[in-house]
Design an enzyme around this catalytic site. Structure first.
Site, PDB file in Angstrom:
ATOM      1  N   LYS A  25      -5.417   8.906   9.275  1.00 35.87           N
ATOM      2  CA  LYS A  25      -5.959   9.217  10.761  1.00 35.87           C
ATOM      3  C   LYS A  25      -5.265   8.419  11.560  1.00 35.87           C
ATOM      4  CE  LYS A  25     -10.116   7.961   8.998  1.00 35.87           C
ATOM      5  NZ  LYS A  25      -9.944   7.776   7.803  1.00 35.87           N
ATOM      6  N   ARG A 100     -18.977   9.820  11.706  1.00 34.48           N
ATOM      7  CA  ARG A 100     -18.988   9.653  10.326  1.00 34.48           C
ATOM      8  C   ARG A 100     -20.479   9.996   9.539  1.00 34.48           C
ATOM      9  NH1 ARG A 100     -14.550   5.576  10.139  1.00 34.48           N
ATOM     10  NH2 ARG A 100     -14.330   5.168   8.048  1.00 34.48           N
ATOM     11  N   ARG A 139      -0.558  -0.577   2.855  1.00 34.99           N
ATOM     12  CA  ARG A 139      -0.667  -0.716   4.290  1.00 34.99           C
ATOM     13  C   ARG A 139      -0.397  -2.109   4.889  1.00 34.99           C
ATOM     14  NH1 ARG A 139      -5.538   2.138   7.053  1.00 34.99           N
ATOM     15  NH2 ARG A 139      -6.586   0.878   5.569  1.00 34.99           N
ATOM     16  N   ARG A 173      -5.480  -5.716   6.289  1.00 35.31           N
ATOM     17  CA  ARG A 173      -6.780  -5.596   6.369  1.00 35.31           C
ATOM     18  C   ARG A 173      -7.709  -6.164   5.360  1.00 35.31           C
ATOM     19  NH1 ARG A 173      -8.256   0.190   8.576  1.00 35.31           N
ATOM     20  NH2 ARG A 173      -9.879   0.110   7.198  1.00 35.31           N
ATOM     21  N   ARG A 184     -15.598   2.659   0.257  1.00 36.03           N
ATOM     22  CA  ARG A 184     -15.410   3.423   1.412  1.00 36.03           C
ATOM     23  C   ARG A 184     -15.126   4.984   1.162  1.00 36.03           C
ATOM     24  NH1 ARG A 184     -10.569   0.082   3.099  1.00 36.03           N
ATOM     25  NH2 ARG A 184      -9.954   1.626   4.354  1.00 36.03           N
TER      26      ARG A 184
HETATM   27  P1  AP5 Z   1      -3.715   5.072   8.017  1.00 34.86           P
HETATM   28  O1  AP5 Z   1      -3.136   6.070   8.997  1.00 34.86           O
HETATM   29  O2  AP5 Z   1      -3.907   3.795   8.117  1.00 34.86           O
HETATM   30  O3  AP5 Z   1      -4.999   5.960   7.354  1.00 34.86           O
HETATM   31  P2  AP5 Z   1      -6.274   5.951   7.950  1.00 34.86           P
HETATM   32  O4  AP5 Z   1      -6.854   7.441   7.605  1.00 34.86           O
HETATM   33  O5  AP5 Z   1      -6.591   5.378   9.385  1.00 34.86           O
HETATM   34  O6  AP5 Z   1      -7.325   4.795   6.860  1.00 34.86           O
HETATM   35  P3  AP5 Z   1      -8.363   3.832   7.150  1.00 34.86           P
HETATM   36  O7  AP5 Z   1      -8.141   2.965   6.079  1.00 34.86           O
HETATM   37  O8  AP5 Z   1      -8.041   3.287   8.520  1.00 34.86           O
HETATM   38  O9  AP5 Z   1      -9.644   4.634   7.360  1.00 34.86           O
HETATM   39  P4  AP5 Z   1     -11.161   4.277   7.099  1.00 34.86           P
HETATM   40  O10 AP5 Z   1     -11.764   5.350   7.394  1.00 34.86           O
HETATM   41  O11 AP5 Z   1     -11.362   3.636   5.643  1.00 34.86           O
HETATM   42  O12 AP5 Z   1     -11.175   2.861   8.009  1.00 34.86           O
HETATM   43  P5  AP5 Z   1     -11.580   2.649   9.185  1.00 34.86           P
HETATM   44  O13 AP5 Z   1     -10.852   1.428  10.165  1.00 34.86           O
HETATM   45  O14 AP5 Z   1     -12.049   3.871   9.991  1.00 34.86           O
HETATM   46  O15 AP5 Z   1      -2.727   5.564   6.577  1.00 34.86           O
HETATM   47  C1  AP5 Z   1      -2.922   4.607   5.627  1.00 34.86           C
HETATM   48  C2  AP5 Z   1      -1.700   4.232   4.727  1.00 34.86           C
HETATM   49  O16 AP5 Z   1      -0.734   5.235   4.450  1.00 34.86           O
HETATM   50  C3  AP5 Z   1      -0.482   3.516   6.199  1.00 34.86           C
HETATM   51  O17 AP5 Z   1       0.142   2.614   5.557  1.00 34.86           O
HETATM   52  C4  AP5 Z   1       0.334   4.700   6.478  1.00 34.86           C
HETATM   53  O18 AP5 Z   1       1.569   4.278   6.872  1.00 34.86           O
HETATM   54  C5  AP5 Z   1       0.415   5.475   5.115  1.00 34.86           C
HETATM   55  N1  AP5 Z   1       0.182   6.841   5.366  1.00 34.86           N
HETATM   56  C6  AP5 Z   1      -0.275   7.883   6.262  1.00 34.86           C
HETATM   57  N2  AP5 Z   1       0.106   9.021   6.032  1.00 34.86           N
HETATM   58  C7  AP5 Z   1       0.699   9.023   4.974  1.00 34.86           C
HETATM   59  C8  AP5 Z   1       1.405  10.131   4.468  1.00 34.86           C
HETATM   60  N3  AP5 Z   1       1.229  11.394   4.911  1.00 34.86           N
HETATM   61  N4  AP5 Z   1       2.193  10.082   3.561  1.00 34.86           N
HETATM   62  C9  AP5 Z   1       2.390   8.789   2.699  1.00 34.86           C
HETATM   63  N5  AP5 Z   1       1.809   7.728   3.428  1.00 34.86           N
HETATM   64  C10 AP5 Z   1       1.169   7.830   4.694  1.00 34.86           C
HETATM   65  O19 AP5 Z   1     -12.976   1.977   9.151  1.00 34.86           O
HETATM   66  C11 AP5 Z   1     -13.287   0.736   8.545  1.00 34.86           C
HETATM   67  C12 AP5 Z   1     -14.630   0.381   8.145  1.00 34.86           C
HETATM   68  O20 AP5 Z   1     -15.426   0.453   9.613  1.00 34.86           O
HETATM   69  C13 AP5 Z   1     -15.582   1.397   7.608  1.00 34.86           C
HETATM   70  O21 AP5 Z   1     -15.515   1.205   6.272  1.00 34.86           O
HETATM   71  C14 AP5 Z   1     -16.744   1.034   8.028  1.00 34.86           C
HETATM   72  O22 AP5 Z   1     -17.364  -0.249   7.614  1.00 34.86           O
HETATM   73  C15 AP5 Z   1     -16.515   0.663   9.666  1.00 34.86           C
HETATM   74  N6  AP5 Z   1     -16.716   2.042  10.471  1.00 34.86           N
HETATM   75  C16 AP5 Z   1     -15.754   2.685  11.190  1.00 34.86           C
HETATM   76  N7  AP5 Z   1     -15.901   3.662  11.769  1.00 34.86           N
HETATM   77  C17 AP5 Z   1     -17.408   3.984  11.736  1.00 34.86           C
HETATM   78  C18 AP5 Z   1     -18.421   4.677  11.959  1.00 34.86           C
HETATM   79  N8  AP5 Z   1     -17.950   5.957  12.694  1.00 34.86           N
HETATM   80  N9  AP5 Z   1     -19.490   4.627  11.650  1.00 34.86           N
HETATM   81  C19 AP5 Z   1     -19.818   3.704  10.497  1.00 34.86           C
HETATM   82  N10 AP5 Z   1     -19.042   2.878  10.243  1.00 34.86           N
HETATM   83  C20 AP5 Z   1     -17.821   2.759  10.844  1.00 34.86           C
HETATM   84 MG    MG Z   2      -7.347   3.783  10.301  1.00 33.88          MG
END
Ligand code: AP5
Ligand code: MG
Length: 230
Positions: A25, A100, A139, A173, A184
């Site tokens: 994402k 979410r 990552r 992270r 997660r």
């Molecule tokens: P990356 O693009 O970083 O993946 P991502 O989908 O952004 O994954 P996240 O871990 O950020 O998602 P998340 O939903 O757990 O975390 P968030 O910060 O939103 O890609 C990952 C890696 O893979 C990178 O190294 C990249 O280079 C590689 N990659 C990407 N695409 C690839 C491909 N096609 N092939 C190979 N490699 C690839 O949330 C964190 C925390 O915040 C949550 O756990 C929760 O506690 C809280 N939170 C956030 N939003 C909310 C909400 N709306 N409601 C409640 N709690 C929330």
């Molecule tokens: Mg992310």
């Protein structure tokens, strides 16, 4: 400057990126931001900034984030609504990791209506659970500009130097460990995956195969943005 001239677009796009941890994402949202001049709104990034700044919302969110659980709708909506007031949002937004829960999706509908905007597309980036731990554990991120990298899948052209800003400091992270990633993933399946049906019923859902290469997925997403902003 973004590649696409915003004057050639008639509607500000509101795009939602749905997908489990590591689906790509953030990677894709940043590419769309660069290419189309849209604004990436990542609730994960906004929450991490609030935690680092020690704000009241950040203090309340920290325990859930450390455990890999969802932060309460109340805190997330408070932070998102605040950010949605900024003038750059009028260019169109990519919502990365929001909504979410069904409660967040309903609150978003009301918020967008109030701002005269509507959802152009909700894109589900579909990936296999097994691949996610590998993606997330490899990552790392540029500490200066936030550009994301991966030990195996996306390395900077010059080792140790960010392609985007030339920064040489990188961070990992705190929640990118196997135990928290498992929590997660379960939160995603239990609370977020039902939104796929929610947006399907609304006729705005697109599904994209997230197991392809970063550039192939970016092309698919670019075609969706072209369609909803035409
Ligand atoms: P990356 O693009 O970083 O993946 P991502 O989908 O952004 O994954 P996240 O871990 O950020 O998602 P998340 O939903 O757990 O975390 P968030 O910060 O939103 O890609 C990952 C890696 O893979 C990178 O190294 C990249 O280079 C590689 N990659 C990407 N695409 C690839 C491909 N096609 N092939 C190979 N490699 C690839 O949330 C964190 C925390 O915040 C949550 O756990 C929760 O506690 C809280 N939170 C956030 N939003 C909310 C909400 N709306 N409601 C409640 N709690 C929330
Ligand atoms: Mg992310």
């Amino acid at each position: 400057m973004p590649e696409a001239d915003s004057q050639t677009r008639t509607k500000p796009a509101v795009l939602i990126l749905l997908g489990p941890p590591g689906a790509g994402k953030g990677t894709q949202a940043r590419m769309l931001e660069d290419k189309f001049g849209l604004v990436q709104l990542s609730t994960g990034d906004l929450l991490r900034a609030a935690v680092n700044a020690g704000t009241d919302a950040g203090k309340r969110a920290k325990a859930a984030m450390d455990a890999g659980e969802l932060v309460s709708d109340e805190i997330v909506l408070e932070i998102l609504k605040d950010r949605m007031q900024d003038p750059d949002v009028a260019r169109g937004v990519i919502l990365d990791g929001f909504p979410r829960t069904t409660g967040q999706a309903q609150a978003l509908d009301a918020l967008l209506e109030g701002q005269g905007m509507s959802i152009g597309a909700a894109i589900s980036i579909e990936v296999e659970d097994d691949a996610m731990v590998r993606r997330v554990s490899g990552r790392y991120t540029c500490a200066t500009c936030g550009e994301g990298y991966h030990d195996e899948f996306k390395q900077p052209a010059v080792a140790g130097v960010c392609d985007k800003c030339g920064g040489t400091e990188f961070t990992r992270r705190a929640d990118d460990n196997a135990e928290t990633v498992a929590a997660r993933l379960s939160a995603y399946h239990a609370q977020t995956a039902p939104l796929i049906a929610y947006y399907d019923k609304r006729g705005v859902l697109s599904r994209v195969d997230g197991m392809g290469s970063i550039t192939a997925i970016a092309e698919e997403l670019g075609a969706i943005v072209d369609k909803v902003t035409a």
